[in-house]
Design a protein around this motif. Structure first.
Motif, PDB file in Angstrom:
ATOM      1  N   GLY A 222       0.816  -1.207   0.000  1.00  0.00           N
ATOM      2  CA  GLY A 222       0.000   0.000   0.000  1.00  0.00           C
ATOM      3  C   GLY A 222       0.852   1.260   0.000  1.00  0.00           C
ATOM      4  N   LYS A 223       2.000   1.201   0.690  1.00  0.00           N
ATOM      5  CA  LYS A 223       2.906   2.354   0.744  1.00  0.00           C
ATOM      6  C   LYS A 223       3.457   2.667  -0.646  1.00  0.00           C
ATOM      7  N   LEU A 224       3.830   1.625  -1.400  1.00  0.00           N
ATOM      8  CA  LEU A 224       4.339   1.842  -2.752  1.00  0.00           C
ATOM      9  C   LEU A 224       3.250   2.366  -3.682  1.00  0.00           C
ATOM     10  N   PHE A 225       2.033   1.870  -3.507  1.00  0.00           N
ATOM     11  CA  PHE A 225       0.938   2.340  -4.357  1.00  0.00           C
ATOM     12  C   PHE A 225       0.490   3.751  -3.971  1.00  0.00           C
ATOM     13  N   THR A 230       6.250   5.401  -7.523  1.00  0.00           N
ATOM     14  CA  THR A 230       6.291   3.936  -7.480  1.00  0.00           C
ATOM     15  C   THR A 230       4.985   3.326  -7.988  1.00  0.00           C
ATOM     16  N   ARG A 231       3.857   4.001  -7.769  1.00  0.00           N
ATOM     17  CA  ARG A 231       2.580   3.506  -8.314  1.00  0.00           C
ATOM     18  C   ARG A 231       2.627   3.494  -9.846  1.00  0.00           C
ATOM     19  N   PHE A 232       3.125   4.569 -10.418  1.00  0.00           N
ATOM     20  CA  PHE A 232       3.253   4.666 -11.876  1.00  0.00           C
ATOM     21  C   PHE A 232       4.114   3.518 -12.411  1.00  0.00           C
ATOM     22  N   ALA A 233       5.250   3.271 -11.747  1.00  0.00           N
ATOM     23  CA  ALA A 233       6.174   2.233 -12.196  1.00  0.00           C
ATOM     24  C   ALA A 233       5.582   0.836 -12.029  1.00  0.00           C
ATOM     25  N   LEU A 234       4.907   0.598 -10.907  1.00  0.00           N
ATOM     26  CA  LEU A 234       4.296  -0.716 -10.681  1.00  0.00           C
ATOM     27  C   LEU A 234       3.234  -1.043 -11.733  1.00  0.00           C
ATOM     28  N   ILE A 235       2.379  -0.070 -12.010  1.00  0.00           N
ATOM     29  CA  ILE A 235       1.322  -0.289 -12.995  1.00  0.00           C
ATOM     30  C   ILE A 235       1.924  -0.418 -14.398  1.00  0.00           C
ATOM     31  N   LEU A 288      17.476   7.460 -24.980  1.00  0.00           N
ATOM     32  CA  LEU A 288      16.156   7.947 -25.385  1.00  0.00           C
ATOM     33  C   LEU A 288      15.392   8.591 -24.236  1.00  0.00           C
ATOM     34  N   ILE A 289      15.508   8.001 -23.045  1.00  0.00           N
ATOM     35  CA  ILE A 289      14.755   8.505 -21.898  1.00  0.00           C
ATOM     36  C   ILE A 289      15.687   8.636 -20.689  1.00  0.00           C
ATOM     37  N   PRO A 290      16.045   9.869 -20.303  1.00  0.00           N
ATOM     38  CA  PRO A 290      16.880  10.066 -19.110  1.00  0.00           C
ATOM     39  C   PRO A 290      16.176   9.526 -17.861  1.00  0.00           C
ATOM     40  N   ALA A 291      16.962   9.168 -16.866  1.00  0.00           N
ATOM     41  CA  ALA A 291      16.402   8.577 -15.649  1.00  0.00           C
ATOM     42  C   ALA A 291      15.350   9.468 -15.004  1.00  0.00           C
ATOM     43  N   GLU A 292      15.575  10.801 -15.030  1.00  0.00           N
ATOM     44  CA  GLU A 292      14.645  11.710 -14.364  1.00  0.00           C
ATOM     45  C   GLU A 292      13.350  11.917 -15.150  1.00  0.00           C
ATOM     46  N   LYS A 293      13.302  11.447 -16.399  1.00  0.00           N
ATOM     47  CA  LYS A 293      12.093  11.580 -17.217  1.00  0.00           C
ATOM     48  C   LYS A 293      11.488  10.209 -17.533  1.00  0.00           C
ATOM     49  N   TYR A 294      11.562   9.317 -16.567  1.00  0.00           N
ATOM     50  CA  TYR A 294      11.050   7.957 -16.725  1.00  0.00           C
ATOM     51  C   TYR A 294       9.592   7.928 -17.157  1.00  0.00           C
ATOM     52  N   TYR A 295       8.816   8.946 -16.757  1.00  0.00           N
ATOM     53  CA  TYR A 295       7.372   8.965 -17.021  1.00  0.00           C
ATOM     54  C   TYR A 295       7.050   9.052 -18.515  1.00  0.00           C
ATOM     55  N   ASN A 296       8.016   9.464 -19.337  1.00  0.00           N
ATOM     56  CA  ASN A 296       7.773   9.540 -20.778  1.00  0.00           C
ATOM     57  C   ASN A 296       7.763   8.163 -21.438  1.00  0.00           C
ATOM     58  N   ALA A 297       8.085   7.134 -20.688  1.00  0.00           N
ATOM     59  CA  ALA A 297       8.141   5.786 -21.257  1.00  0.00           C
ATOM     60  C   ALA A 297       6.775   5.305 -21.743  1.00  0.00           C
ATOM     61  N   TYR A 298       5.681   5.855 -21.193  1.00  0.00           N
ATOM     62  CA  TYR A 298       4.347   5.385 -21.569  1.00  0.00           C
ATOM     63  C   TYR A 298       4.096   5.538 -23.069  1.00  0.00           C
ATOM     64  N   ARG A 299       4.773   6.491 -23.697  1.00  0.00           N
ATOM     65  CA  ARG A 299       4.572   6.716 -25.138  1.00  0.00           C
ATOM     66  C   ARG A 299       4.944   5.476 -25.948  1.00  0.00           C
ATOM     67  N   PHE A 300       5.937   4.749 -25.485  1.00  0.00           N
ATOM     68  CA  PHE A 300       6.363   3.557 -26.212  1.00  0.00           C
ATOM     69  C   PHE A 300       5.392   2.394 -25.983  1.00  0.00           C
ATOM     70  N   ASN A 339      11.423   0.278 -14.380  1.00  0.00           N
ATOM     71  CA  ASN A 339      12.143  -0.627 -13.482  1.00  0.00           C
ATOM     72  C   ASN A 339      13.135   0.148 -12.631  1.00  0.00           C
ATOM     73  N   SER A 340      13.907   1.004 -13.284  1.00  0.00           N
ATOM     74  CA  SER A 340      14.932   1.770 -12.581  1.00  0.00           C
ATOM     75  C   SER A 340      14.317   2.724 -11.562  1.00  0.00           C
ATOM     76  N   ALA A 341      13.241   3.420 -11.957  1.00  0.00           N
ATOM     77  CA  ALA A 341      12.575   4.363 -11.052  1.00  0.00           C
ATOM     78  C   ALA A 341      12.028   3.650  -9.826  1.00  0.00           C
ATOM     79  N   LEU A 342      11.427   2.483 -10.035  1.00  0.00           N
ATOM     80  CA  LEU A 342      10.849   1.725  -8.928  1.00  0.00           C
ATOM     81  C   LEU A 342      11.931   1.236  -7.970  1.00  0.00           C
ATOM     82  N   GLN A 343      13.018   0.713  -8.510  1.00  0.00           N
ATOM     83  CA  GLN A 343      14.084   0.192  -7.660  1.00  0.00           C
ATOM     84  C   GLN A 343      14.765   1.307  -6.872  1.00  0.00           C
TER      85      GLN A 343
END
Length: 411
Positions: A222-225, A230-235, A288-300, A339-343
């Motif tokens: 629940g804490k991660l969600f 971490t919720r974004f990465a888990l989903i 293609l996607i810097p670590a700090e912009k992990y959220y842009n991965a959804y486009r792929f 994966n990287s953002a979550l870890q």
């Protein structure tokens, strides 16, 4: 000769040390981990096609491959509250060894005639134990967020290379001799097991108590969600592996119908093409996607959906290969940043091993649900085209949700 910094022949030292330096890099803890993971994942993916050959030999119904895959995934879901704490309490290199040992026992079960679903469930138990350690140890072997992203990309690349080559080897060897294929799997697990002895022991957490950790597991889930990142990465990771698992099974049924290919080794080659794309995508992700912009991965993820929905219209082998490569490439870029953002975040919040265990539970619960639905609708007579379209629609639902979270994550 004692060569040192004051020796006038010290230039020879630099030259002489180059091979040694190369050897040290090849035998570095991270390199050893990647090689160990490659061997273990190679054998994991051989088993799926060996099992497929056994199902055909035993004249079991086609939907039984879904039952076998579900048995493997079930172990991840059930053991999730335990294996994370196990990985954090013990040296992760030792946990890797134990995981490979359990996998080897599953292969012995197939040798002795144990039901394929039961044997594959034992392999699943080993994989469930192994997984938190293989990712959790990355935080011990790297020192920066960018280094962790790079290590994750390499881990995904080696894993997908193992999926590619393991699928090919499984389909090919099983066509000649199932026992020979099983013997190769067993040997690979044992070599991987021995390689883990070269990985440093690393830190342990003796303060963890299994009973207490299992009770707090769902609280930590629940804490991660509750955390946006971490919720974004888990989903994101869960939706990727769910769609990948079902798409792989649907593809095995799709190939004979659309491409008129019935040979098991040729089908395994086609399914492995997606792995080539994922490997390429994973390796170029840091650019293609810097670590700090992990959220842009959804486009792929959206690119994956587009390619999947073209499959029911595809009847030519070259086009199918291009689409499989595209799905794989987009999938690799989709999965690595999350994966990287979550870890990175989870390691600070609750510990790396427990984070990966929760990730495994989420991913495998979704995969189990997807495979279960696929097995049921296949049993009812649904076509491969319908299954692939269904996978695309299900992934689209997750991608729409992820895209709705980007503005908040940027803020």
């Amino acid at each position: 000769m004692n060569l040192n910094r004051t020796n006038p022949l010290s230039t020879q030292v630099v030259v002489g040390r180059k091979p040694e330096s190369l050897l040290k890099r090849l035998l570095s803890p991270l390199s050893t981990l990647l090689f160990t993971q490659f061997l273990s994942a190679f054998a994991d993916n051989m088993i799926l096609f060996i099992t497929l050959a056994m199902i055909k030999n035993y004249a079991l119904p086609d939907f039984y491959i879904g039952v076998v895959q579900g048995a493997f995934l079930f172990a991840f879901v059930i053991l999730a509250p335990f294996v994370g704490a196990f990985a954090d309490k013990n040296a992760k290199s030792h946990v890797l060894l134990i995981g490979n040992l359990i996998k080897a026992i599953g292969i012995v079960g197939l040798f002795t005639g144990l039901d394929p679903a039961v044997s594959y469930a034992i392999v699943g138990i080993g994989a469930a134990v192994y997984s938190p350690a293989k990712y959790g140890i990355l935080t011990e072997l790297t020192t920066t967020e960018s280094g962790l992203l790079s290590a994750n990309a390499k881990m995904e690349g080696f894993t997908i290379l193992a999926i590619l080559t393991g699928s090919l080897a499984g389909g090919t060897l099983a066509g000649y001799s199932i026992n020979a294929a099983l013997a190769v799997c067993l040997a690979l697990y044992l070599v991987s097991l021995l390689m883990t002895l070269l990985i440093p022991k690393g830190p342990v957490n003796n303060q963890l108590h299994y009973r207490r950790e299992m009770l707090t597991f769902f609280k930590e889930t629940g804490k991660l969600f509750a955390d946006r990142k971490t919720r974004f990465a888990l989903i994101g990771t869960g939706s990727f592996w769910m769609s990948s698992a079902v798409f792989r099974l649907a593809l095995i049924a799709w190939v004979p119908i659309h491409l008129a290919i019935d040979s098991l080794d040729q089908i395994s080659m086609l399914t492995a093409i997606t792995g080539v794309g994922i490997m390429i995508g994973a390796l170029v992700t840091p650019k293609l996607i810097p670590a700090e912009k992990y959220y842009n991965a959804y486009r792929f993820g959206a690119v994956m959906i587009f390619a999947m929905l073209l499959f029911p219209l595809t009847y030519m082998l070259p086009l199918a290969v291009v689409l499989l490569l595209l799905i794989g490439f987009a999938g690799g870029v989709f999965i690595v940043p999350m994966n990287s953002a979550l870890q990175d975040e989870g390691h600070r919040m609750i510990g790396s091993g427990k984070t990966i265990a929760i990730q495994n539970m989420v991913e495998n619960a979704l995969m189990l649900a997807g495979v279960g639905i696929y097995t049921q609708i296949t049993k009812m007579g649904a076509s491969a085209d319908s299954s692939i379209i269904g996978v695309g629609i299900a992934l689209a639902v997750f991608i729409v949700f992820l895209s709705s979270q980007v503005k908040r994550l940027k803020a």
